[in-house]
Scaffold this motif. Structure first.
Motif, mmCIF file in Angstrom:
data_model
loop_
_atom_site.group_PDB
_atom_site.id
_atom_site.type_symbol
_atom_site.label_atom_id
_atom_site.label_comp_id
_atom_site.label_asym_id
_atom_site.label_seq_id
_atom_site.Cartn_x
_atom_site.Cartn_y
_atom_site.Cartn_z
ATOM 1 N N ALA A 108 0.877 -1.333 0.029
ATOM 2 C CA ALA A 108 0.095 0.174 0.026
ATOM 3 C C ALA A 108 0.907 1.160 0.202
ATOM 4 O O ALA A 108 0.527 2.149 -0.844
ATOM 5 N N LEU A 109 2.019 1.262 0.971
ATOM 6 C CA LEU A 109 2.869 2.362 0.743
ATOM 7 C C LEU A 109 3.496 2.678 -0.319
ATOM 8 O O LEU A 109 3.510 3.885 -0.841
ATOM 9 N N ALA A 110 4.079 1.331 -1.231
ATOM 10 C CA ALA A 110 4.493 1.644 -2.257
ATOM 11 C C ALA A 110 3.683 2.312 -3.335
ATOM 12 O O ALA A 110 4.125 2.982 -4.228
ATOM 13 N N ALA A 111 2.477 1.942 -3.371
ATOM 14 C CA ALA A 111 1.564 2.426 -4.375
ATOM 15 C C ALA A 111 1.105 3.785 -4.298
ATOM 16 O O ALA A 111 1.295 4.599 -5.183
ATOM 17 N N VAL A 112 1.081 4.168 -2.851
ATOM 18 C CA VAL A 112 0.792 5.648 -2.603
ATOM 19 C C VAL A 112 1.772 6.414 -2.999
ATOM 20 O O VAL A 112 1.613 7.748 -3.636
ATOM 21 N N SER A 113 3.162 5.875 -2.904
ATOM 22 C CA SER A 113 4.270 6.982 -2.853
ATOM 23 C C SER A 113 4.601 7.099 -4.419
ATOM 24 O O SER A 113 5.286 8.062 -4.733
ATOM 25 N N SER A 114 3.928 6.296 -5.255
ATOM 26 C CA SER A 114 4.375 6.321 -6.614
ATOM 27 C C SER A 114 3.313 7.341 -7.360
ATOM 28 O O SER A 114 3.393 7.239 -8.682
#
Length: 202
Positions: A108-114
């Motif tokens: 989830a964090l990786a998706a939001v950061s991109s």
């Protein structure tokens, strides 16, 4: 699987009709990926969660760019046992077993950061309901941990969590909460309110 949202857009302006109609073109890129039904209370968007959230985001940003105080209220649902399966809603994230929560938080964090920024300051509050599973509070606490690291966490409130930041990561954070927490095939709902250009922040 059936997933979608009932959304209502409220521009706080005498020319609210023009603001709404002017923003509707933001849905055009998504019309072949969604089933859209409108009545006098709300608009139903049916499709995969990523497309539903992207369409909601773009509609809200288009309305907020008017400079008027705009509020969107949405009820999101996936996996409701009372709804028929719909092929337009199928997405790989909502199949298979429930992965370890730390793995899902990282995804989830990786998706939001991109997510590219939309350039629209936004505030939101939402509540997540993971229905029909015994460990529902574990899922909610895991989601809260993710939100606190998302970059758009504002504060905890009674019955909900408040977000603040650019509209793109705000909507992406809600979308990741919707998909990553709760059983992949289970019933998950979110109650969401989003606001921009509020006079109370001036």
């Amino acid at each position: 699987m059936f997933s979608g949202a009932q959304i209502s857009l409220y521009p706080m302006s005498d020319d609210f009709v023009d603001v709404i109609l002017g923003a509707l073109s933001a849905l055009d890129p998504y019309r072949d990926q969604l089933r859209i039904e409108t009545d006098d209370i709300s608009t139903l968007l049916v499709g995969t969660p990523d497309v539903v959230l992207a369409a909601m985001r773009d509609l809200f940003v288009a309305a907020a760019k008017s400079g008027k105080h705009c509020v969107m209220h949405a009820m999101l649902s996936r996996g409701c046992p009372g709804e028929p399966d719909d092929p337009i809603c199928h997405v790989p994230e909502l199949t298979g077993p429930l992965a370890p929560i730390e793995e899902r938080k990282a995804q989830a964090l990786a998706a939001v950061s991109s997510i590219p920024l939309a350039g629209q300051p936004t505030a939101a509050q939402f509540s997540l309901y993971t229905l029909g599973i015994g460990q529902h509070m574990d899922e909610i606490y895991g989601c809260i941990d993710f939100i606190k690291s998302s970059g758009v966490f504002d504060r905890s409130k009674n019955f909900c969590t408040k977000l603040r930041g650019d509209a793109a990561p705000v909507f992406a954070t809600v979308g990741e909460a919707f998909v990553r927490f709760g059983s992949p095939q289970g019933h998950v709902t979110i109650d969401l309110t989003v606001s921009a250009n509020s006079p109370t922040t001036r």
